[in-house]
Design a protein around this motif. Structure first.
Motif, PDB file in Angstrom:
ATOM      1  N   GLY A 136      22.903  33.510  42.763  1.00 29.45           N
ATOM      2  CA  GLY A 136      23.915  32.463  42.280  1.00 29.45           C
ATOM      3  C   GLY A 136      25.000  33.044  41.492  1.00 29.45           C
ATOM      4  N   CYS A 137      25.316  34.177  41.380  1.00 25.76           N
ATOM      5  CA  CYS A 137      26.461  34.554  40.692  1.00 25.76           C
ATOM      6  C   CYS A 137      27.674  34.475  41.260  1.00 25.76           C
ATOM      7  N   PRO A 138      28.745  33.881  40.252  1.00 29.29           N
ATOM      8  CA  PRO A 138      30.001  33.800  41.126  1.00 29.29           C
ATOM      9  C   PRO A 138      30.659  34.987  41.438  1.00 29.29           C
ATOM     10  N   MET A 139      30.349  36.148  40.891  1.00 31.77           N
ATOM     11  CA  MET A 139      30.835  37.487  41.334  1.00 31.77           C
ATOM     12  C   MET A 139      30.714  37.759  42.944  1.00 31.77           C
ATOM     13  N   HIS A 140      29.598  37.172  43.379  1.00 31.60           N
ATOM     14  CA  HIS A 140      29.537  37.293  45.011  1.00 31.60           C
ATOM     15  C   HIS A 140      29.859  35.923  45.683  1.00 31.60           C
ATOM     16  N   ALA A 141      30.855  35.178  45.325  1.00 30.69           N
ATOM     17  CA  ALA A 141      31.259  34.264  45.881  1.00 30.69           C
ATOM     18  C   ALA A 141      32.592  34.977  46.615  1.00 30.69           C
ATOM     19  N   ASP A 142      33.307  34.450  47.558  1.00 28.83           N
ATOM     20  CA  ASP A 142      34.584  35.001  48.145  1.00 28.83           C
ATOM     21  C   ASP A 142      35.432  35.734  47.124  1.00 28.83           C
ATOM     22  N   PRO A 143      35.747  36.851  47.199  1.00 33.55           N
ATOM     23  CA  PRO A 143      36.640  37.343  46.411  1.00 33.55           C
ATOM     24  C   PRO A 143      38.135  36.777  46.371  1.00 33.55           C
ATOM     25  N   THR A 144      38.707  36.640  45.392  1.00 27.85           N
ATOM     26  CA  THR A 144      39.905  36.073  45.136  1.00 27.85           C
ATOM     27  C   THR A 144      41.109  37.020  45.316  1.00 27.85           C
ATOM     28  N   PRO A 145      41.839  36.864  46.263  1.00 27.00           N
ATOM     29  CA  PRO A 145      43.051  37.788  46.659  1.00 27.00           C
ATOM     30  C   PRO A 145      44.018  37.901  45.447  1.00 27.00           C
ATOM     31  N   ILE A 146      44.322  39.320  45.152  1.00 24.86           N
ATOM     32  CA  ILE A 146      45.239  39.283  43.995  1.00 24.86           C
ATOM     33  C   ILE A 146      46.421  40.107  44.479  1.00 24.86           C
ATOM     34  N   HIS A 147      46.837  40.197  45.891  1.00 26.08           N
ATOM     35  CA  HIS A 147      47.823  40.983  46.599  1.00 26.08           C
ATOM     36  C   HIS A 147      48.944  40.195  47.119  1.00 26.08           C
ATOM     37  N   ASP A 148      48.821  38.888  47.169  1.00 25.62           N
ATOM     38  CA  ASP A 148      49.408  38.130  47.908  1.00 25.62           C
ATOM     39  C   ASP A 148      50.799  37.397  47.282  1.00 25.62           C
ATOM     40  N   HIS A 149      51.426  36.594  47.877  1.00 29.18           N
ATOM     41  CA  HIS A 149      52.783  35.973  47.351  1.00 29.18           C
ATOM     42  C   HIS A 149      52.002  34.661  46.312  1.00 29.18           C
ATOM     43  N   THR A 150      50.917  34.196  46.716  1.00 32.01           N
ATOM     44  CA  THR A 150      50.440  33.175  45.854  1.00 32.01           C
ATOM     45  C   THR A 150      50.136  33.847  44.374  1.00 32.01           C
TER      46      THR A 150
END
Length: 463
Positions: A14-28
């Motif tokens: 149930g750890c949120p660390m193992h949800a889909d990772p958030t991209p920090i490389h895109d234009h958003t």
């Protein structure tokens, strides 16, 4: 994770660390990183992110946790080789994270030996001479675009000025500096990184060969002569990190600071009246818009529990420098003038050239503000574009306009040529003989074809 690890399974369940990772490389992310950091903080002090497609990592979001990582190299070492073996070979971030035999990827005695050679060489740079050289170079650049009444301060000023300084500090010929900068920019942007990495190494190998044959008063020559006895491979890799840290981050520090002062009345108003020291304004940028927004990467060699999360072995742990600097818990207690930000990292890997970088940036900013006091942004601040990428905080352009400045004197052929760095020898006696490297035969490197020079090269060569 295996079935034989029930305790580990429970921690991760149930750890949120193992949800889909958030991209920090895109234009958003590039458009509004603060909003992304705020969302990631819902996961706690640590968040699961993606540095590039298929490259997961853990981002440290708060100041206290970041310091605990940076000050514990035994648990969080810099050696990336185990990660590199499993990473996608064609990933654009591999070139920035791959293991190199330099001070950035070493810990313990090996790191101390290399760092001492760097700090001893930097200590020989005379700050008065450096300030004069930066001032003269800045004035010469301003004379080029001053009569036009407009300029892109990124490409015509902030990008060029640090390179002129690097050219002098490292004794690099103009054409070689131009090629190195093109390669470094490609590495930061994740563009054709394999070719860019080969080109950068080739250029630095050429510089080392030149300075072995013709030593001078420059950092390259001093590193070669240092009692740490760096071999050719070590020399190449020390200069890789030196050049990388001296070009892109300093360029972005200057640009981000100028953008702040031109768009924020708190700074523009005070600076025009001479009431706010430039150094204080630089700190504002280092707190909120640091040139390296996410870096200081470590690679734990075993599963490690941190802030209630279990971090997998060999997966990158990235310090969210901008996020940690703006940690709400830290902001509640931070006072004006506090320089406890992480823009220069912390612990054993604190940037050894931070004083030099600050001097270059402050002189660059002071000079252009004094010369063009009526300068304004040519577009609204919200229309400025930011370059995507997981590591840097960098604009694509900084267009400005100002009343044209009449050109008076022709450009100096070599700004600051009359000055000399300190010629005192750098001596340290801490290195025991058995930890000093012996020279190795340098591997052969195929010389890259010469390309046409860009604007920087033409400027350096007076064309």
């Amino acid at each position: 994770m295996t079935e034989s690890d029930p305790e580990r399974t429970a921690v991760l369940s149930g750890c949120p660390m193992h949800a889909d990772p958030t991209p920090i490389h895109d234009h958003t992310f590039a458009a509004d990183p603060d909003a992304v950091y705020a969302e990631l903080r819902e996961q706690g002090p640590l968040a699961s992110v993606e540095l590039a497609p298929g490259v997961p990592a853990t981002l440290v979001l708060d100041h206290e946790t970041a310091l605990s990582v940076l000050r514990d190299p035994e648990t969080f070492p810099k050696d990336s080789r185990a990660w590199q073996r499993e990473a996608p070979a064609d990933s654009p971030v591999v070139a920035m994270m791959m293991y190199r035999d330099n001070v950035l990827f070493q810990d313990g005695p090996a790191h101390a030996r290399l760092r001492q050679a760097i700090t001893d060489s930097l200590s020989r740079v005379d700050s008065v001479t450096l300030r004069r050289y930066v001032t003269e170079s800045a004035e010469s650049l301003i004379r080029d675009f001053g009569p036009n009444g407009k300029a892109d301060l990124l490409t015509e000023y902030a990008r060029v000025l640090p390179l002129l300084v690097l050219n002098r500090l490292f004794g690099s010929p103009a054409e070689l500096t131009t090629r190195m900068v093109e390669a470094m920019t490609a590495l930061w942007d994740g563009f054709d990184t394999e070719r860019a990495n080969r080109e950068l190494v080739q250029c630095i190998a050429e510089l080392i060969a030149l300075r072995r044959q013709h030593p001078a008063f420059d950092i390259t020559s001093w590193l070669l002569a240092h009692e740490a006895d760096l071999d050719d491979e070590e020399m190449v890799q020390q200069l890789v990190v030196f050049m990388g840290a001296g070009a892109e981050p300093v360029q972005n520090l200057i640009t981000n600071a100028l953008r702040l002062w031109l768009s924020d009345d708190r700074f523009a108003g005070d600076l025009s009246g001479g009431r706010l020291p430039v150094e204080d304004a630089i700190d504002e940028v280092l707190w909120k818009q640091p040139p390296l927004a996410n870096y200081a990467i470590t690679f734990p060699t075993r599963d490690v529990e941190l802030a209630g999360r279990l971090l997998p072995a060999d997966q990158p742990v990235v310090i969210g420098i901008a996020a940690a600097n703006t940690d709400p818990a830290l902001q509640a207690t931070r006072r004006d003038g506090n320089r406890a930000h992480l823009a220069w990292s912390a612990g054993p890997h604190t940037c050894p050239a931070r004083g030099t970088a600050r001097l270059i940036a402050s002189v660059a900013i002071e000079t252009i503000l004094d010369t063009l006091p009526d300068m304004d942004l040519a577009v609204p601040d919200h229309e400025l574009e930011w370059r995507p990428g997981p590591f840097h905080r960098a604009l694509t352009a900084l267009p400005v306009h100002f009343p044209p400045v009449q050109e008076t004197d022709s450009r100096d052929e070599t700004p600051g040529e009359s000055g000399r760095w300190s010629d005192r020898p750098a001596h340290t006696s801490w290195i025991p003989p058995d930890t000093t490297s012996t020279p190795k035969r340098a591997g052969s490197v195929t010389k890259a074809p010469r390309r046409a020079l860009n604007y920087l090269g033409e400027w350096l060569l007076g064309r």
